[in-house]
Design a protein around this motif. Sequence first.
Motif, PDB file in Angstrom:
ATOM      1  N   TYR A 106      64.956  77.520  20.737  1.00 36.41           N
ATOM      2  CA  TYR A 106      66.103  77.342  21.615  1.00 36.41           C
ATOM      3  C   TYR A 106      67.159  78.422  21.479  1.00 36.41           C
ATOM      4  O   TYR A 106      67.928  78.643  22.389  1.00 36.41           O
ATOM      5  N   ASN A 107      67.196  79.102  20.338  1.00 33.90           N
ATOM      6  CA  ASN A 107      68.281  80.062  20.131  1.00 33.90           C
ATOM      7  C   ASN A 107      67.834  81.508  19.988  1.00 33.90           C
ATOM      8  O   ASN A 107      68.662  82.399  19.973  1.00 33.90           O
ATOM      9  N   SER A 121      69.893  80.890  25.850  1.00 33.99           N
ATOM     10  CA  SER A 121      70.460  80.902  24.498  1.00 33.99           C
ATOM     11  C   SER A 121      70.253  82.246  23.818  1.00 33.99           C
ATOM     12  O   SER A 121      71.126  82.719  23.084  1.00 33.99           O
TER      13      SER A 121
END
Lengths: 349, 349
Positions: free
Chosen positions: A284-285, A310
């Motif tokens: 996600y990041n 992200s």
Amino acid sequence: MFAPVIAIDAMGGDYGPRCIVPASLSLLADLPSLHLALVGQSSLLERLIAEHSSVDRTRLQIVDAEDVIGMAERPAQALRGRSQSSMHVALELVREGRAQACVSAGNTGALMALARQVLKTLPGIDRPAMVTAIPTRANPCLLLDLGANVDCTAEQLQQFALMGSVAAQALGTDRPRVALLNIGIEEIKGNQQVKLAATLLKQTQGLNFIGFIEGDGLYRGEADVVVCDGFVGNVLLKSSEGLAEMVIARVEALFRRSLAARIVGGLALPMLRQLRTELRPSRYNGASFLGLQGIVVKSHGSAGEAGFRSAILRAAEDIQHDLPGHLRERLAQGLGSDNVTASGSRPSN
Amino acid sequence: MFAPVIAIDAMGGDYGPRCIVPASLSLLADLPSLHLALVGQSSLLERLIAEHSSVDRTRLQIVDAEDVIGMAERPAQALRGRSQSSMHVALELVREGRAQACVSAGNTGALMALARQVLKTLPGIDRPAMVTAIPTRANPCLLLDLGANVDCTAEQLQQFALMGSVAAQALGTDRPRVALLNIGIEEIKGNQQVKLAATLLKQTQGLNFIGFIEGDGLYRGEADVVVCDGFVGNVLLKSSEGLAEMVIARVEALFRRSLAARIVGGLALPMLRQLRTELRPSRYNGASFLGLQGIVVKSHGSAGEAGFRSAILRAAEDIQHDLPGHLRERLAQGLGSDNVTASGSRPSN
């Protein structure tokens, strides 16, 4: 005012431009200060952009690059005569100062090899490391390396520790606690590299080295930076993501068992979704490459639009914190470790 | 009828005899077929036993051993002139056939070194491996090595794969799927040992080798046996335990947020407790040493009474399945791998 540009390798990842273009355009719409350069097959990119209305083209460049590096290609293949690949062109934009960061969801090994070739490492750094923030019971912990280096010398682990410490400071942690991942906290535990790295870290000036840490200590939040080789870090990251998925799936099943549970579950499920997102940090990041003369962020190959957004945000943060600048400054002070000075790894400037 | 005896190192672990004696006696009371030999300082053990009423002494021996190996001692210290340590005496009982398995919560490195010295490895096995069953989204998966061997050759990884496969079969899995833990599933990924081990495993007769697996694939239940070196396995196990603790703590916090959630939480908390137990496999179930000429089970150093009871039960199961016998039989057939035959690792019998 100087507006930093982020170069996007629009062709990489499992989903390619059909995911990366919409992710980029939606973030462009949300953040009026963002400037992007989409790098890839320009006719395809233009077609995908045309599907969106009201795109602010003053903040969006298209940079043509006809070649695409496949997800399963060997890094060596990406280096040879592939100067027209989207990954290579995006990195060149950073080298030339036309962009201040590069984001790619492509082949990790190829990105590592190309980034080293195009941008070069900082003086005193042998190889870059991949880092991301892992959630813990206390503050998030920076874990590195996440897979860019499968075998690491003690000196490389020392360099990772220093880079992680500088990154944690740039992110706002005062005197970050740096620990070395091991299979026990006693001095006699571990393999040769880890034992030797501990000796080097004890001698490293200005580093708050707290010794060995085990995997459970990491999740208890006992360190701000945890250092390991890329094989171990990658296994830790991916097994954690797999386990988090499994636990959350089981908790969801618990919620579905009774009517009352379903009612509460209806309230709790959004919270569980958020927990799931937080527990899959790389997906996600994205992960930053540390140790290069420029900012490169790797988005997960299977990241969806939210994940790629992200990763762009992470690049924007890395620009704001000027991570390479801080690292260069710290490395110029030397490691203060006799062994490393002797072996010539100390920066000469 | 022959009644197998389990030798208990009563002095090991973080809590020592004050935890191990009650755990042993309660299991003795629950299982009328169980025979135990408690090994340690007999006066202390007798005092602790006297605190319990109605102990069936016909199924309980006390074997005196005055020396105790400390949890932080180096393995080499445990080997030299320490034949009166509780760990050594317990292993001797197995070697002499007076016990059929040994359980210890003591120093892992010392237990590994002493077990190799006293019991010896099976022909064709260089070093024993520690194994435990990890919960997955499908059936539990046997993971080895868990920390007995920090550096492993490709040949050792091959031996671990074979041992894991035989153990999974003994536990009832037909044609167990064996995978090698790596940082990607493509052939080009990983370090030299892992790549070489994959080549050996493809050539190993009668092994259902399915290739590389990543940490998330393990938790999706894609393999029945996952092989890695002890450093990686230990990190995976401990970080998983730490993460599971963290996730369950957060879910419990979710349950406490509202009245309705608290009501449902009251129902769900026991289920969460069970999940937590299941997700800390080494702490609750112990780990078997595979590859020795005898059965040795390591209980976690910080295991409480429930954890130590589980470790004894695991030893009883290993006796019932005759794991060393099955392994010896399989190893006598050879590995069917040309490389290993050439390097002389093939058993000569």
